[in-house]
Design a protein around this motif. Structure first.
Motif, PDB file in Angstrom:
ATOM      1  N   TYR A  28      -4.602  82.448  95.775  1.00 26.39           N
ATOM      2  CA  TYR A  28      -5.277  83.240  94.729  1.00 26.39           C
ATOM      3  C   TYR A  28      -4.558  84.571  94.516  1.00 26.39           C
ATOM      4  CZ  TYR A  28      -9.305  80.323  93.743  1.00 26.39           C
ATOM      5  OH  TYR A  28     -10.092  79.306  93.313  1.00 26.39           O
ATOM      6  N   ARG A  29      -4.151  85.170  95.634  1.00 28.77           N
ATOM      7  CA  ARG A  29      -3.470  86.463  95.531  1.00 28.77           C
ATOM      8  C   ARG A  29      -2.140  86.297  94.795  1.00 28.77           C
ATOM      9  NH1 ARG A  29      -0.038  88.623  98.895  1.00 28.77           N
ATOM     10  NH2 ARG A  29      -0.590  87.232 100.597  1.00 28.77           N
ATOM     11  N   LEU A  30      -1.415  85.243  95.110  1.00 26.65           N
ATOM     12  CA  LEU A  30      -0.121  85.002  94.464  1.00 26.65           C
ATOM     13  C   LEU A  30      -0.297  84.735  92.968  1.00 26.65           C
ATOM     14  CD1 LEU A  30       1.556  82.851  97.252  1.00 26.65           C
ATOM     15  CD2 LEU A  30       2.162  85.177  96.588  1.00 26.65           C
ATOM     16  N   ILE A  31      -1.411  84.097  92.626  1.00 26.03           N
ATOM     17  CA  ILE A  31      -1.684  83.841  91.208  1.00 26.03           C
ATOM     18  C   ILE A  31      -2.062  85.153  90.516  1.00 26.03           C
ATOM     19  CG2 ILE A  31      -3.289  82.726  89.614  1.00 26.03           C
ATOM     20  CD1 ILE A  31      -3.385  80.368  91.653  1.00 26.03           C
ATOM     21  N   ASN A  32      -2.930  85.908  91.160  1.00 27.65           N
ATOM     22  CA  ASN A  32      -3.388  87.164  90.560  1.00 27.65           C
ATOM     23  C   ASN A  32      -2.286  88.204  90.423  1.00 27.65           C
ATOM     24  OD1 ASN A  32      -5.972  86.212  90.164  1.00 27.65           O
ATOM     25  ND2 ASN A  32      -6.699  86.917  92.158  1.00 27.65           N
ATOM     26  N   THR A  33      -1.297  88.148  91.302  1.00 28.93           N
ATOM     27  CA  THR A  33      -0.186  89.091  91.199  1.00 28.93           C
ATOM     28  C   THR A  33       0.975  88.488  90.395  1.00 28.93           C
ATOM     29  OG1 THR A  33       0.641  88.336  93.338  1.00 28.93           O
ATOM     30  CG2 THR A  33      -0.713  90.318  93.343  1.00 28.93           C
ATOM     31  N   LYS A  34       0.676  87.367  89.729  1.00 30.32           N
ATOM     32  CA  LYS A  34       1.643  86.700  88.836  1.00 30.32           C
ATOM     33  C   LYS A  34       2.896  86.193  89.539  1.00 30.32           C
ATOM     34  CE  LYS A  34      -0.702  88.225  85.071  1.00 30.32           C
ATOM     35  NZ  LYS A  34      -2.024  87.613  85.248  1.00 30.32           N
ATOM     36  N   ARG A  35       2.789  85.998  90.831  1.00 26.13           N
ATOM     37  CA  ARG A  35       3.932  85.425  91.558  1.00 26.13           C
ATOM     38  C   ARG A  35       3.982  83.927  91.300  1.00 26.13           C
ATOM     39  NH1 ARG A  35       5.367  88.407  96.134  1.00 26.13           N
ATOM     40  NH2 ARG A  35       7.012  86.884  96.398  1.00 26.13           N
ATOM     41  N   ILE A  36       2.800  83.360  91.126  1.00 25.16           N
ATOM     42  CA  ILE A  36       2.720  81.936  90.820  1.00 25.16           C
ATOM     43  C   ILE A  36       2.060  81.792  89.457  1.00 25.16           C
ATOM     44  CG2 ILE A  36       1.514  79.789  91.424  1.00 25.16           C
ATOM     45  CD1 ILE A  36       1.929  80.415  94.335  1.00 25.16           C
ATOM     46  N   ASN A  37       2.671  80.976  88.641  1.00 21.56           N
ATOM     47  CA  ASN A  37       2.147  80.719  87.306  1.00 21.56           C
ATOM     48  C   ASN A  37       0.997  79.714  87.384  1.00 21.56           C
ATOM     49  OD1 ASN A  37       2.286  81.275  84.648  1.00 21.56           O
ATOM     50  ND2 ASN A  37       3.815  79.695  84.182  1.00 21.56           N
ATOM     51  N   ALA A  38      -0.131  80.067  86.778  1.00 21.67           N
ATOM     52  CA  ALA A  38      -1.275  79.150  86.812  1.00 21.67           C
ATOM     53  C   ALA A  38      -2.026  79.240  85.500  1.00 21.67           C
ATOM     54  CB  ALA A  38      -2.194  79.525  87.963  1.00 21.67           C
ATOM     55  N   TYR A  39      -2.786  78.213  85.203  1.00 21.37           N
ATOM     56  CA  TYR A  39      -3.614  78.265  84.012  1.00 21.37           C
ATOM     57  C   TYR A  39      -5.066  78.085  84.409  1.00 21.37           C
ATOM     58  CZ  TYR A  39      -5.072  78.046  79.223  1.00 21.37           C
ATOM     59  OH  TYR A  39      -5.682  78.338  78.027  1.00 21.37           O
ATOM     60  N   ASN A  40      -5.870  79.033  83.948  1.00 24.39           N
ATOM     61  CA  ASN A  40      -7.280  79.033  84.294  1.00 24.39           C
ATOM     62  C   ASN A  40      -8.080  78.453  83.136  1.00 24.39           C
ATOM     63  OD1 ASN A  40      -9.887  81.369  84.485  1.00 24.39           O
ATOM     64  ND2 ASN A  40      -9.548  79.753  85.962  1.00 24.39           N
ATOM     65  N   SER A  87     -11.320  77.229  83.270  1.00 22.97           N
ATOM     66  CA  SER A  87     -12.659  77.805  83.389  1.00 22.97           C
ATOM     67  C   SER A  87     -12.866  78.130  84.852  1.00 22.97           C
ATOM     68  CB  SER A  87     -13.712  76.802  82.924  1.00 22.97           C
ATOM     69  OG  SER A  87     -13.720  75.697  83.806  1.00 22.97           O
ATOM     70  N   GLU A  88     -14.032  78.615  85.175  1.00 21.37           N
ATOM     71  CA  GLU A  88     -14.296  78.978  86.557  1.00 21.37           C
ATOM     72  C   GLU A  88     -14.067  77.763  87.460  1.00 21.37           C
ATOM     73  OE1 GLU A  88     -17.806  80.911  89.235  1.00 21.37           O
ATOM     74  OE2 GLU A  88     -18.101  80.816  87.069  1.00 21.37           O
ATOM     75  N   ARG A  89     -13.347  77.961  88.508  1.00 17.68           N
ATOM     76  CA  ARG A  89     -13.003  76.900  89.464  1.00 17.68           C
ATOM     77  C   ARG A  89     -12.147  75.791  88.865  1.00 17.68           C
ATOM     78  NH1 ARG A  89     -18.253  76.056  93.288  1.00 17.68           N
ATOM     79  NH2 ARG A  89     -18.855  78.224  93.334  1.00 17.68           N
ATOM     80  N   LYS A  90     -11.556  76.066  87.710  1.00 18.36           N
ATOM     81  CA  LYS A  90     -10.657  75.065  87.136  1.00 18.36           C
ATOM     82  C   LYS A  90      -9.307  75.739  86.846  1.00 18.36           C
ATOM     83  CE  LYS A  90     -13.464  71.356  85.990  1.00 18.36           C
ATOM     84  NZ  LYS A  90     -14.358  71.659  87.117  1.00 18.36           N
ATOM     85  N   THR A  91      -8.629  76.066  87.905  1.00 21.46           N
ATOM     86  CA  THR A  91      -7.309  76.677  87.777  1.00 21.46           C
ATOM     87  C   THR A  91      -6.288  75.640  88.207  1.00 21.46           C
ATOM     88  OG1 THR A  91      -8.188  78.866  88.221  1.00 21.46           O
ATOM     89  CG2 THR A  91      -5.841  78.562  88.586  1.00 21.46           C
ATOM     90  N   LEU A  92      -5.323  75.422  87.351  1.00 17.61           N
ATOM     91  CA  LEU A  92      -4.300  74.439  87.699  1.00 17.61           C
ATOM     92  C   LEU A  92      -2.919  75.074  87.729  1.00 17.61           C
ATOM     93  CD1 LEU A  92      -5.319  71.182  85.783  1.00 17.61           C
ATOM     94  CD2 LEU A  92      -5.705  71.743  88.181  1.00 17.61           C
ATOM     95  N   ILE A  93      -2.112  74.545  88.613  1.00 20.86           N
ATOM     96  CA  ILE A  93      -0.743  75.019  88.767  1.00 20.86           C
ATOM     97  C   ILE A  93       0.164  73.810  88.575  1.00 20.86           C
ATOM     98  CG2 ILE A  93       0.923  76.093  90.341  1.00 20.86           C
ATOM     99  CD1 ILE A  93      -2.586  76.430  91.382  1.00 20.86           C
ATOM    100  N   ARG A  94       1.234  74.009  87.819  1.00 24.13           N
ATOM    101  CA  ARG A  94       2.171  72.894  87.639  1.00 24.13           C
ATOM    102  C   ARG A  94       3.107  72.823  88.834  1.00 24.13           C
ATOM    103  NH1 ARG A  94       5.178  73.072  82.025  1.00 24.13           N
ATOM    104  NH2 ARG A  94       5.821  75.050  82.949  1.00 24.13           N
ATOM    105  N   ARG A  95       3.248  71.634  89.331  1.00 25.79           N
ATOM    106  CA  ARG A  95       4.134  71.424  90.467  1.00 25.79           C
ATOM    107  C   ARG A  95       5.563  71.882  90.133  1.00 25.79           C
ATOM    108  NH1 ARG A  95       5.074  68.634  95.410  1.00 25.79           N
ATOM    109  NH2 ARG A  95       7.030  69.615  95.883  1.00 25.79           N
ATOM    110  N   CYS A  96       5.992  71.615  88.899  1.00 27.08           N
ATOM    111  CA  CYS A  96       7.368  71.979  88.523  1.00 27.08           C
ATOM    112  C   CYS A  96       7.570  73.497  88.533  1.00 27.08           C
ATOM    113  CB  CYS A  96       7.734  71.364  87.181  1.00 27.08           C
ATOM    114  SG  CYS A  96       6.766  71.990  85.817  1.00 27.08           S
ATOM    115  N   ASP A  97       6.485  74.247  88.280  1.00 27.84           N
ATOM    116  CA  ASP A  97       6.604  75.708  88.336  1.00 27.84           C
ATOM    117  C   ASP A  97       6.854  76.183  89.761  1.00 27.84           C
ATOM    118  OD1 ASP A  97       6.302  76.021  85.657  1.00 27.84           O
ATOM    119  OD2 ASP A  97       4.175  76.556  85.735  1.00 27.84           O
ATOM    120  N   ILE A  98       6.233  75.486  90.698  1.00 27.10           N
ATOM    121  CA  ILE A  98       6.439  75.834  92.102  1.00 27.10           C
ATOM    122  C   ILE A  98       7.881  75.519  92.495  1.00 27.10           C
ATOM    123  CG2 ILE A  98       5.740  75.332  94.500  1.00 27.10           C
ATOM    124  CD1 ILE A  98       3.668  76.890  92.836  1.00 27.10           C
TER     125      ILE A  98
END
Ligand SMILES: [Zn+2]
Length: 188
Positions: free
Chosen positions: A87-99, A101-112
């Motif tokens: 969560y911290r990495l997402i909030n500090t924009k280190r990891i790209n994620a798409y929110n 809705s609440e509890r529905k945050t997804l991260i693309r494997r290719c971004d990692i």
């Protein structure tokens, strides 16, 4: 084919020494041979059961490896991080994620994966304070308490200052030391 030799051997099951007629004899008796056979069979069963357990335990991780999208919990599992860290990495924009809705945050494997594709610039591995080696001679250092007294600063504020400015500190015995030259500048 019989032979007349007698050799001393150690029984592979009971551990006692016995007189064998052949050098290849492993057990003192049929009873020991049979018991050892059963033991090996049992060990093999245990081993196979343990392997099965490991496989089941790792299955979620194996399944995640091929996923195109991961939720926060899954990514944490995959990276071996805590959910909080992700969560911290997402909030500090280190990891790209798409929110979504609440509890529905997804991260693309290719971004990692992409994170590792180009060299990371301006990054330095910072040693944890406990791993830091002695930076200066004790006589050129203040202890935390000395700094607090000398510059009239609370311990919380001091630790904050040290952390914020990445000032080196090291522990020796029960004291934590900071080089005088590193800290004095902040109180001028
Ligand atoms: Zn035996």
């Amino acid at each position: 084919m019989s032979s007349n030799i007698s050799v001393y051997k150690i029984c592979g099951f009971c551990g006692f020494e016995f007189l064998a007629k052949k050098t290849t004899t492993k057990y003192c008796s049929l009873k020991c041979a049979s018991k050892d056979y059963k033991r090996r069979l049992k060990n093999r069963k245990i081993e196979s059961s343990n392997l099965q357990t490991i496989k089941i335990k790792n299955q979620p991780l194996i399944d995640l490896k091929d996923k195109e999208f991961l939720n926060v919990r899954q990514l944490a599992l995959l990276l071996g991080f805590s959910v909080k860290t992700v969560y911290r990495l997402i909030n500090t924009k280190r990891i790209n994620a798409y929110n979504f809705s609440e509890r529905k945050t997804l991260i693309r494997r290719c971004d990692i994966n992409a994170l590792f594709e180009k060299p990371q610039i301006g990054f330095e591995i910072v040693l944890r304070p406990t791993e830091q080696r002695k930076q200066a001679e004790i006589k050129d250092c203040y202890t935390i308490t000395e700094i607090q007294r000398k510059f009239n600063i609370s311990s919380g504020a001091l630790y904050n200052l040290i952390k914020r400015n990445n000032i080196s500190k090291f522990s020796e015995g029960k004291f934590t030391y900071v080089a005088k030259k590193d800290i004095e500048g902040y109180f001028k």
